[in-house]
Design an enzyme around this catalytic site. Structure first.
Site, PDB file in Angstrom:
ATOM      1  N   HIS A 281     -85.787  39.203 -15.964  1.00 52.79           N
ATOM      2  CA  HIS A 281     -84.387  39.272 -15.345  1.00 52.79           C
ATOM      3  C   HIS A 281     -83.893  40.550 -14.704  1.00 52.79           C
ATOM      4  O   HIS A 281     -83.680  41.296 -15.760  1.00 52.79           O
ATOM      5  CB  HIS A 281     -83.489  38.478 -16.118  1.00 52.79           C
ATOM      6  CG  HIS A 281     -82.172  38.357 -15.518  1.00 52.79           C
ATOM      7  ND1 HIS A 281     -81.911  37.421 -14.360  1.00 52.79           N
ATOM      8  CD2 HIS A 281     -81.105  38.955 -15.925  1.00 52.79           C
ATOM      9  CE1 HIS A 281     -80.715  37.275 -14.268  1.00 52.79           C
ATOM     10  NE2 HIS A 281     -79.967  38.301 -14.923  1.00 52.79           N
TER      11      HIS A 281
ATOM     12  N   ASP B 246     -81.178  42.721 -13.153  1.00 54.81           N
ATOM     13  CA  ASP B 246     -79.713  42.592 -12.389  1.00 54.81           C
ATOM     14  C   ASP B 246     -79.608  43.735 -11.290  1.00 54.81           C
ATOM     15  O   ASP B 246     -79.902  44.965 -11.858  1.00 54.81           O
ATOM     16  CB  ASP B 246     -78.670  43.001 -13.524  1.00 54.81           C
ATOM     17  CG  ASP B 246     -78.660  41.674 -14.534  1.00 54.81           C
ATOM     18  OD1 ASP B 246     -78.186  40.865 -14.210  1.00 54.81           O
ATOM     19  OD2 ASP B 246     -78.767  42.012 -15.904  1.00 54.81           O
TER      20      ASP B 246
ATOM     21  N   ASP C  85     -78.672  33.213 -15.408  1.00 55.84           N
ATOM     22  CA  ASP C  85     -77.699  34.070 -15.749  1.00 55.84           C
ATOM     23  C   ASP C  85     -76.256  33.946 -15.516  1.00 55.84           C
ATOM     24  O   ASP C  85     -75.501  34.615 -15.870  1.00 55.84           O
ATOM     25  CB  ASP C  85     -78.029  35.618 -15.842  1.00 55.84           C
ATOM     26  CG  ASP C  85     -77.292  36.682 -16.540  1.00 55.84           C
ATOM     27  OD1 ASP C  85     -77.139  36.354 -17.792  1.00 55.84           O
ATOM     28  OD2 ASP C  85     -77.343  37.733 -16.396  1.00 55.84           O
TER      29      ASP C  85
ATOM     30  N   ASP D  26     -84.112  40.125 -19.872  1.00 59.23           N
ATOM     31  CA  ASP D  26     -83.595  41.253 -18.985  1.00 59.23           C
ATOM     32  C   ASP D  26     -84.824  42.427 -18.781  1.00 59.23           C
ATOM     33  O   ASP D  26     -85.083  43.000 -19.872  1.00 59.23           O
ATOM     34  CB  ASP D  26     -82.417  41.851 -19.416  1.00 59.23           C
ATOM     35  CG  ASP D  26     -81.519  40.796 -19.496  1.00 59.23           C
ATOM     36  OD1 ASP D  26     -81.648  39.623 -19.018  1.00 59.23           O
ATOM     37  OD2 ASP D  26     -80.051  41.274 -19.604  1.00 59.23           O
TER      38      ASP D  26
ATOM     39  N   HIS E 296     -74.159  38.433  -9.982  1.00 60.80           N
ATOM     40  CA  HIS E 296     -73.155  37.821 -10.964  1.00 60.80           C
ATOM     41  C   HIS E 296     -72.655  38.889 -12.043  1.00 60.80           C
ATOM     42  O   HIS E 296     -72.307  38.641 -13.077  1.00 60.80           O
ATOM     43  CB  HIS E 296     -74.069  36.803 -11.692  1.00 60.80           C
ATOM     44  CG  HIS E 296     -75.457  37.312 -12.336  1.00 60.80           C
ATOM     45  ND1 HIS E 296     -76.765  36.919 -11.466  1.00 60.80           N
ATOM     46  CD2 HIS E 296     -75.625  38.027 -13.420  1.00 60.80           C
ATOM     47  CE1 HIS E 296     -77.676  37.553 -12.424  1.00 60.80           C
ATOM     48  NE2 HIS E 296     -77.075  37.993 -13.268  1.00 60.80           N
TER      49      HIS E 296
END
Length: 1122
Positions: A175, A177, A289, A426, A569
């Site tokens: 994941h 970000d 998420d 993550d 997000h």
């Protein structure tokens, strides 16, 4: 005449963009110096990154000096030209004291076909699971569930799989970000590029290895820096099915605060990139998420031709309930769907998190032993104190049986003998070692399981689509179809709580400055897209393709990607570190400047009377752009440097002007700058040309009457000579302002709104404005960027000194401004026929930088009998009924409000429209309450490691609309759907798409004549919204192809609200539209229905055919215009 620089806004909103953008950045630098120097919780390296960012920012601001000059003198310098007034009627005051304006008096009509009202009133099919019902039946208690703390014990019979073995798909993922603890670029450099570089090597080592990836923003950056061999290797992995791109958006978007325009735009940007560079189309959605899930998402994914989707962050009580009824996989249907055409297959993950301990089965202590990155000697371990062991011949049987037990328990929560096991977290897989640890140990476990038939299991690595395909296959249905007996669900998944009473409802408001900036830029992006597409098509039509600056296309692409990035997000949510927020802000500001350039260039070309003279130079008129698709009658305000103003239309008609002061403080006027407000009628999506002169006293220019209500504490009114001002001692008596349609009552002591009376309604409605303050808990868990954990009910805001209240009245608008220490509120009504005059314009500038652990709320208290029900929108796309539940804690009753919220009873509906996303609730009968800003001194233990201390002064903007519900409306309100009226839809468009005025600079050479540009040949039905007119990229990403994507949304409207004169001709056509007859002076050479992200095309239609949309439908078409 000489015009220097000016900015303009419709409805008189503050020109907050430029001012605040700058000060948001610069203020960020000066703030909190003590902590900056000690380094606070930044490592040294990060401070230097921050310094660099700020230096870059200062350089950027230097380069864009023209934006700063907007603030210094965003004022028109007017010179006397001696123009003569055509004989016009003058504004006059009627007997009751309200102003009557000379008006072009064109009659307007409302012709809504009864058939177009049936959708809102019609019945819906029943779904098996309606989320409002789930909320009603659940206790929301939190008993200890054993190893699965928030669940229950799962048992099974060993022989359950004897006839049909369990199919296990282990799906490795990472994941990423695009900004959170580090900036987008820093994450890429430190981690993401290594993940993708290792992926190319490690997946190729064994064809059985699989992986999924979702964020195209990162993938595109990697691709652009990769050599041709890496690109080829990556392409091979994707085409060979080892790597799957899931969702394929620019980011994994937030679903609470985002507007559907931007949700779609970032999805198009990702999909267009994939189509151009890889030729692939995503099939499955992956959203592990986002903090709660919106029903808009399945609709958009369905329209983009995806077949299945997955979600994760859902309230733990709901997960448990769904697990116990085996409803974790369902068909997600829109609440307004009359059939099943919007059904989307959705998989909900059952446990606490998407990390490895919470994905293999119900027991995290066991699952953690199968996260081989946590092998002893590594940097992370298992909090449950049992570390993983490498899989070897001696322990493989025991390990495989332990893991299979978890797989079987997890599969018992679902309806098929196929189980999905995500394997990641993550920024995982950034080191080659981790690829080896995970893949080789798991492969040994799979080999053992698969070679022991008595285990009745078939285990392998898989992609998300491999899993979904196996489920469909087992049930014998085509991809995306409903397997027999799977439940159908409607509703959404807000608000989210991950444990105890920790509701993630704070982020609906966190960092409101940026939530507001985001929407300003979205409106500019849409406006720029439409004008650019029209300019390029008109240039082609005139045979001037080579003369138009297609280089502007690169600015559009940059803005699309910046807006896309901000929908992430941790971005629009306000949940990133302070330096990351500054990075987003810098990018947004840069894009805004680029978009202004695109708009100016396109407008310049389109308003030239004779295109032959077209060169790049600025003109000397005032040009106003109306970005909405209906004719617009509204009040426009510009800043001028003299009180001697005259405004003429293009054909020389003098317009009435109301002249008002600019205020430098609560009671002090500016002597240099004034506001000139005038009423304009603008063509849909068009550009109108006006002349503004310095003229000796014109009878059409009227000065505002200003009254200061003071509390006798030594404040004196400082007036400029040219504008009258009175002051008086304030008293508690109610006072009023009124227009032709509305009368508002205000409290004499607070200066805040108390009542609204519509001229056509005998009844005065109590609408009392109050400001409230929430604290945070004294105990261990406190509010932070994500969580709202108040210390009980809100307390009334109070300050020792009474406020200074300013009342301004005049022919075009009247307003009341109340100055308090932490906010100032302006309530304005426009004396204009139609949409602009039917609602109340509210602007609240909030500044709580001297507060600690406080949240400021604006509450409306009314006598509407709302009975615990209120309505909030999802993503500006649809309305969702909400029920206030006393069994839930206060913070659980807050919901996102991206564009509006309303309460109603059988007589009235009161709608609060908003220009920025904020958290909203209705805690008592007749109340509506919005959290305006939050300043919190501590982290809330969700990984951010910071509080919210970088507040800015923020102007939150609203429109308050009171409507009367028709007396004949005796029907029960539907429990599951609700729709705005046509007036409400138009009010929202006015608020969210302000009139843009284009900076105008004089040139000595004189100017070629300009004329109004009105692009539409026929009216667009007023229940159609043109979401975008987007030039499609060519193979070269920086230049456009000859094609344009037109995205239309047909609005559903509630006709059970009394119709009003909207000030423009509003007709509906039962969803029919002739595209070839739409654009003036352009030939339509292609009309092709396409999927929402333009990846799937249907057969082109005949150019003269009509297209048809159902209510609520969003459809995309590929056009060739020239």
């Amino acid at each position: 005449m000489k015009l220097r620089k000016q900015v303009t806004v419709c409805g008189g909103a503050i020109f907050c963009v430029a001012v605040f953008s700058l000060y948001l950045m610069l203020d960020r630098v000066q703030h909190d110096p003590a902590r900056r120097q000690t380094g606070g919780n930044f490592p040294r390296s990060q401070i230097s990154v921050l310094q660099n960012r700020i230096e870059q920012l200062e350089q950027l601001l230097e380069e864009n000096h023209q934006i700063i000059s907007h603030i210094k003198d965003s004022v028109m310098e007017l010179t006397d030209t001696g123009a003569v007034s055509p004989s016009g009627h003058l504004p006059f005051r009627s007997a009751n004291g309200s102003w009557v304006l000379p008006f072009d008096g064109r009659p307007t009509f409302l012709a809504v076909k009864p058939q177009d009202c049936q959708f809102a009133a019609g019945s819906r099919g029943q779904t098996d699971v309606q989320m409002l019902d789930v909320y009603s039946i659940l206790k929301f208690d939190n008993p200890d569930g054993g190893v699965w703390k928030q669940g229950f014990d799962i048992t099974y019979e060993p022989e359950e799989w004897d006839n049909e073995p369990l199919q296990v798909f282990v799906v490795p993922h990472s994941h990423n970000d695009p900004g959170w603890i580090k900036t987008f670029d820093k994450y890429f450099t430190d981690q993401t590029q290594h993940i993708l570089n290792n992926m190319v090597v490690k997946l190729a080592e064994d064809p059985r290895r699989k992986f999924i990836w979702s964020e195209i923003s990162f993938f595109a950056k990697w691709w652009e820096g990769a050599d041709i061999y890496k690109q080829e290797a990556m392409r091979k992995l994707i085409l060979g099915g080892q790597l799957e791109i899931v969702t394929g958006g620019w980011v994994m978007t937030d679903e609470a605060n985002v507007h559907y325009f931007a949700m779609i735009d970032q999805l198009i940007e990702g999909h267009q990139w994939l189509e151009r560079n890889l030729g692939i189309t995503p099939r499955s959605g992956w959203a592990v998420d986002p903090f709660g899930h919106s029903a808009t998402m399945p609709y958009l994914l369905k329209k983009a031709n995806l077949t299945s989707m997955l979600i994760q962050r859902v309230h733990y009580s709901i997960k448990k309930h769904f697990a116990s009824t085996r409803s974790l996989e369902f068909m997600w249907r829109q609440a307004w769907d009359t059939g099943s055409s919007t059904d989307m297959f959705c998989h909900m993950m059952p446990f606490y998190s998407y990390d490895v301990p919470h994905t293999c089965g119900p027991d995290p202590k066991v699952c953690c032993q199968f996260d081989f990155k946590r092998l002893p000697g590594g940097r992370i371990n298992c909090p449950w104190k049992v570390p993983p062991k490498p899989v070897v011949e001696a322990n493989v049987a025991e390990r495989a049986n332990l893991l299979l037990d978890q797989y079987r328990k997890k599969s018992k929560l679902y309806r098929s003998k196929v189980v999905l096991i995500p394997l990641g977290d993550d920024f995982r897989y950034d080191k080659a070692l981790e690829w080896d640890q995970q893949y080789s140990n798991y492969q040994k476990l799979f080999d053992y399981m698969n070679s022991h038939p008595e285990m009745h299991v078939q285990a392998q690595f898989g992609t998300l689509t491999d899993y979904f395909s196996a489920v469909y296959k087992e049930h014998g249905v085509p991809q995306g179809s409903r397997p027999a007996d799977f439940p159908v669900l409607s509703g959404d998944f807000f608000a989210y709580a991950d444990r105890e009473d920790h509701y993630w409802t704070g982020y609906f408001t966190s960092r409101p400055f940026y939530k507001s900036l985001d929407r300003v830029i979205e409106s500019h992006l849409r406006g720029a897209e439409i004008l650019y597409s029209l300019a390029v098509a008109n240039a082609r039509h005139a045979g001037m393709e080579g003369r138009y600056p297609v280089s502007d296309y690169a600015l559009l692409v940059d803005a699309r990607r910046t807006v896309g990035l901000f929908q992430h997000h941790d971005a629009i949510t306000g949940t990133a570190k302070e330096n990351v927020v500054v990075d987003y802000g810098t990018r947004l500001l840069r894009s805004l400047i680029g978009l202004k350039r695109v708009i100016i260039n396109a407008a310049h070309f389109l308003v030239m009377k004779n295109k032959e003279f077209y060169r790049f130079y600025q003109t000397e008129y005032l040009v106003l752009f109306n970005p909405i698709e209906q004719e617009r009658l509204c009040a426009v305000t510009v800043l001028v440097n003299t009180v001697r103003v005259r405004v003429l239309t293009e054909d020389g008609q003098t317009l009435p002007v109301q002249l008002s002061a600019q205020w430098s403080s609560a009671s002090q006027m500016s002597a240099e700058v004034f506001e000139a407000t005038f009423m304009v009628r603008l063509p849909p999506l068009g550009l109108a040309v006006f002349h503004v002169y310095d003229a000796p006293d014109s009878p059409m220019t009227l000065r505002s009457d200003t009254l200061l209500r003071l509390s006798g504490r030594g404040i004196t009114a400082r007036a400029a000579d040219s504008l009258p001002i009175r002051s008086q001692q304030s008293d508690p008596q109610t006072f009023y302002i009124s227009s032709q349609t509305l009368t508002l009552g205000f409290s004499g002591s607070t200066g805040l709104l108390e009542s609204i009376k519509r001229k056509d309604d005998p009844q005065e409605v109590k609408v009392q404005m109050q400001f409230m303050v929430y604290g945070t808990r004294p105990s261990k868990d406190k509010s932070g960027a994500y969580l709202f954990l108040p210390d009980g009910k809100a307390k009334p805001y109070n300050q020792k000194e009474p406020p200074v209240v300013r009342v301004v009245e005049g022919p075009l608008f009247s307003e009341v401004v109340a100055h308090y220490q932490h906010f100032q509120q302006t309530i304005r009504i426009n004396n204009v026929p139609g949409v602009d005059g039917l609602s109340i314009d509210i602007s609240t500038a909030v500044d709580i930088r001297d507060q600690t652990n406080k949240e400021l709320a604006m509450r409306l208290e009314t006598d509407i009998q709302s009975g615990g029900v209120f309505y909030t929108d999802l993503n500006g796309f649809q309305m969702q009924p909400r029920q206030h539940h006393l069994k839930l804690p206060l913070q659980a009753n807050f919901y996102p409000m991206p564009s509006q919220a309303y309460i109603q009873d059988s007589h009235h509906r009161l709608t609060l429209h908003t220009a920025q996303s904020l958290g909203v609730s209705s805690l008592e009968n007749g109340q509506l309450e919005v959290i305006m800003d939050r300043r919190l001194m501590q982290d809330d233990n969700r990984g951010l490691g910071q509080g919210l201390k970088d507040n800015k002064k923020t102007a939150n903007r609203f429109r308050l609309l009171l409507e009367r519900r028709s007396t004949g409306n005796k029907m029960e309100d539907s429990a599951t759907t609700s729709f705005p009226s046509i007036l409400s839809h138009m009010t929202n468009a006015f608020l969210n798409h302000e009139v843009l005025a284009l900076p105008v600079l004089p040139k000595r050479r004189g100017i070629p004549p300009l004329q109004t540009f009105a692009p539409l040949k026929s009216l667009l039905p007023c229940d159609f919204h043109m979401l975008n007119l987007r030039s499609i990229q060519s193979q070269d990403p920086h230049s456009p192809s000859p094609y344009t994507a037109m995205i239309l949304h047909r609005l559903a409207m509630d006709c059970g609200v009394e119709a009003q004169n909207l000030g423009f001709n509003c007709t509906t056509t039962q969803g029919e539209l002739s595209v070839s007859g739409l654009f003036k002076n352009l030939d339509l050479q292609l009309l092709q229905p396409v999927s929402l992200t333009l990846m799937h095309s249907s057969t082109p239609l005949a150019n003269d055919s009509s297209i048809s949309l159902d209510p609520m439908e969003i459809s995309a078409f590929k056009l060739k215009l020239r």
